[in-house]
Design an enzyme around this catalytic site. Structure first.
Site, PDB file in Angstrom:
ATOM      1  N   ASP A   4       2.279 -28.149  14.189  1.00 45.11           N
ATOM      2  CA  ASP A   4       1.720 -26.672  14.140  1.00 45.11           C
ATOM      3  C   ASP A   4       2.980 -26.059  15.311  1.00 45.11           C
ATOM      4  OD1 ASP A   4      -0.929 -26.172  12.938  1.00 45.11           O
ATOM      5  OD2 ASP A   4      -0.307 -28.130  13.332  1.00 45.11           O
ATOM      6  N   ASP A  60       5.526 -32.801  16.088  1.00 42.58           N
ATOM      7  CA  ASP A  60       3.860 -32.344  16.720  1.00 42.58           C
ATOM      8  C   ASP A  60       4.276 -31.492  14.933  1.00 42.58           C
ATOM      9  OD1 ASP A  60       1.927 -31.048  17.758  1.00 42.58           O
ATOM     10  OD2 ASP A  60       3.342 -28.791  17.512  1.00 42.58           O
ATOM     11  N   ASP A 114       6.000 -28.947  20.148  1.00 45.23           N
ATOM     12  CA  ASP A 114       6.564 -27.025  21.514  1.00 45.23           C
ATOM     13  C   ASP A 114       5.175 -26.836  22.507  1.00 45.23           C
ATOM     14  OD1 ASP A 114       4.092 -27.040  19.217  1.00 45.23           O
ATOM     15  OD2 ASP A 114       4.098 -25.145  19.532  1.00 45.23           O
TER      16      ASP A 114
END
Length: 235
Positions: free
Chosen positions: A15, A13, A176
């Site tokens: 961000d 991922d 995240d």
């Protein structure tokens, strides 16, 4: 870890996983809100709204809620406002988390393929990556508009697997939030969650249990200890 012995690719991922983009996204949100005479939101609030792509972020930021309805006409105007501010580029493109470059290099040196799979629009993703030394290290970039549906749907991961020439069961998704681990679970891939980002207000421990994540790590560099030695990477 034995469960990673057949690993052929690691998907990251963006961000909250590789880059801290919260300050810039907060700037964009507040530029958009200013167009509608709305007061600015805090980084803490915007962080909770990040995760399911720009369209969802626009709706959440404009309503200052996770799921409050928003009139379609106003939503369309807000999307156009956000697009103008993104194109103008007057926002921070983010800062790499410590050891991001070193960790991806480590993964590459194991002979594994790498990709960035994000819900951020593809062109905006390239803008974020520019000058950070990441584009040169990954084999593929998948944006939120690259597949039919964004994470938490499995589409972006399936698309990445097809492009990389690997099977989902040979892939590890590192992210995240539950958007990453849920997409991985549905695609048939494994996942690891890192505590550096934002998880839409849901405790990461709950997400990891729900989606059967292989592990949770405090920092991206902790990933290195979980991967197989080079001779086992393609076992």
């Amino acid at each position: 870890m034995k469960r990673f012995e057949n690993l052929k690719a690691v998907l990251f991922d963006l961000d909250g996983t590789l880059v801290n983009t919260l300050p810039g996204l907060t700037e964009l949100v507040n530029q958009m809100r200013s167009d509608f005479d709305k007061p600015p939101l805090s980084e803490e609030k915007v962080g909770k709204y990040i995760g399911k792509g720009m369209f969802v972020l626009v709706r959440r930021a404009m309503t200052d809620s996770m799921d409050e309805p928003f009139p379609e006409e106003m939503f369309n105007l807000a999307v156009k406002s956000m697009a103008r501010h993104v194109e103008a580029g007057r926002y921070s493109k983010g800062v790499l988390y410590p050891d991001t470059i070193e960790t991806i290099k480590y993964v590459k040196n194991l002979g594994l393929k790498t990709a960035i799979v994000t819900n951020k629009p593809y062109q905006m993703t390239l803008d974020t990556l520019a000058g950070k030394g990441l584009l040169e290290l990954v084999d593929l970039v998948v944006g939120g508009d690259s597949a039919a549906r964004p994470k938490p749907y499995p589409d972006p991961l399936v698309y990445a697997c097809e492009k990389l020439g690997v099977a989902p069961e040979e892939v590890l998704m590192v992210g995240d939030s539950g958007n990453d681990s849920s997409a991985a679970k549905q695609a048939g891939a494994q996942s690891i969650l890192v505590r550096t980002g934002w998880s839409e207000g849901v405790p990461l421990d709950e997400i990891a249990k729900r989606d059967e994540a292989a592990a949770m790590i405090d920092h991206l560099s902790d990933l290195q200890a979980l991967l197989p030695a080079k001779e086992g990477a393609h076992a």
